[in-house]
Write an enzyme that holds these catalytic residues in place. Structure first.
Site, mmCIF file in Angstrom:
data_model
loop_
_atom_site.group_PDB
_atom_site.id
_atom_site.type_symbol
_atom_site.label_atom_id
_atom_site.label_comp_id
_atom_site.label_asym_id
_atom_site.label_seq_id
_atom_site.Cartn_x
_atom_site.Cartn_y
_atom_site.Cartn_z
ATOM 1 N N HIS A 236 -67.055 36.073 -23.550
ATOM 2 C CA HIS A 236 -66.611 35.717 -22.218
ATOM 3 C C HIS A 236 -67.534 35.718 -21.665
ATOM 4 C CE1 HIS A 236 -63.142 33.961 -24.333
ATOM 5 N NE2 HIS A 236 -62.712 34.972 -24.841
ATOM 6 N N ASP A 237 -67.653 37.590 -20.663
ATOM 7 C CA ASP A 237 -67.551 38.174 -19.591
ATOM 8 C C ASP A 237 -69.286 38.190 -19.502
ATOM 9 O OD1 ASP A 237 -64.866 39.830 -19.883
ATOM 10 O OD2 ASP A 237 -64.819 38.291 -18.879
#
Ligand code: RIB
Ligand code: CA
Length: 315
Positions: A236-237
């Site tokens: 995600h990040d």
């Protein structure tokens, strides 16, 4: 190409750890601030310091808010284990956080690097919202805010809400309404952009640091299988940071984004207006001004391969 000046606000977290290592390689990483989220503030702060110690990075870390602005503190414990970064034994931190609260450190850094700083928000947006409230000029000092949060479609922590936004929706609402240029990569993209077993095996062929990351991702992948039936560990990040290194790996749509605060079933949902309204059509309900660049597609294989190559560049 000049390296982007970036400050990461995070809640390490397996994918946060990859984002920090990635940013340190490709950007001018000016600092890391920590927030409640994946685990307690103490644990995520220790995790951030341990990851930086592992990589021999002296990036300053400032500790932030332990609780969301208006809601009850909820951690995403299961997905990241009881420490928030289970799966390997990281070195004890070689230093403590700086003696400055994250909110003040965000404000100081934005003022010091006016119009140049990109703020990467890859955990709940509590620190950022507090900085916006405390210093009205803060948003205007930023080059851009790049957010991992929200979704144009399915959620993860609820059917329609993504964890970072859901963990402090009031803060996310303040952030999306602050007026700074914002780009958002949500769960609609990141849930399909992750590392698999082959990627983990590649990392195991690397040095000490890639091997630690491989162990972390092995744990994270197992939890993703266990809870979501996925065969990838969504990164995600790092998707919030890649655009400052390669601007063709994600596709964005400029639209209006609002955060639902009241809904019994929809609290924490990002309402992204992707309708293709004409000027006349803009009289339709809910059509606000475009305030966010929202990621709608990613070249996942190319992005993940690039991230794995970056981690393998560590010894
Ligand atoms: O929903 C994904 C987000 O929640 C990521 O930032 C991950 O670190 C978790 O905190
Ligand atoms: Ca995170």
């Amino acid at each position: 190409m000049t390296r982007t000046k970036i400050l990461i606000d995070c809640d390490p977290g397996h994918d946060d750890a990859v984002a920090i290592l990635y940013a340190a390689r490709h950007c001018d990483l000016l600092g890391v601030t920590t927030t409640h989220g994946n685990n307690s503030l103490d644990n995520v702060t220790r995790n951030a310091l341990s990851v930086l110690t592992l990589a021999g990075l002296d990036t300053p870390v400032a500790k932030g808010c332990a609780d969301p602005i208006a809601g009850v503190r909820i951690h995403a414990g299961n997905g990241h284990g009881k420490t928030g970064l289970d799966g390997t034994t990281l070195p004890e931190p070689d230093r403590t956080p700086i003696d400055r609260h994250a909110v003040d450190f965000l404000i100081d850094t934005a003022q010091q690097h006016k119009d140049e700083l990109v703020l990467a928000v890859i955990g709940p947006a509590t620190n950022v919202a507090m900085a916006i409230k405390r210093e009205p000029r803060f948003a205007g000092w930023l080059r851009e805010i790049t957010v991992m949060g929200g979704s144009t479609g399915l959620g993860n922590i609820t059917p329609v809400a993504e964890f970072n936004c859901w963990a402090d929706p009031e803060a996310s609402g303040v952030m999306y309404g602050c007026g700074a240029p914002i780009r958002m990569v949500g769960y609609n993209v990141t849930s399909r952009t992750g590392t698999n077993e082959d990627d983990i095996q590649r990392l195991k062929g690397g040095g000490r640091i890639p091997s630690h990351v491989a162990d972390l991702l092995e744990f994270y992948l197992e939890r993703q299988r266990q809870f979501f039936g996925l065969n990838i560990a969504p990164m995600h990040d790092v998707c919030a940071i890649v655009p400052y290194v390669h601007d063709d790996m994600l596709t964005y749509h400029h639209c209006n984004v609002q955060v639902e605060l009241q809904g019994k079933f929809t609290r924490g949902m990002t309402v992204c207006d992707l309708r293709t309204l004409t000027e006349e059509g803009k009289a339709m309900r809910g059509s606000g001004d475009a305030n966010v660049l929202v990621a709608v597609e990613a070249d996942a294989p190319r992005l993940i391969s690039h991230v794995i190559d970056t981690i393998l560049s560590y010894s």
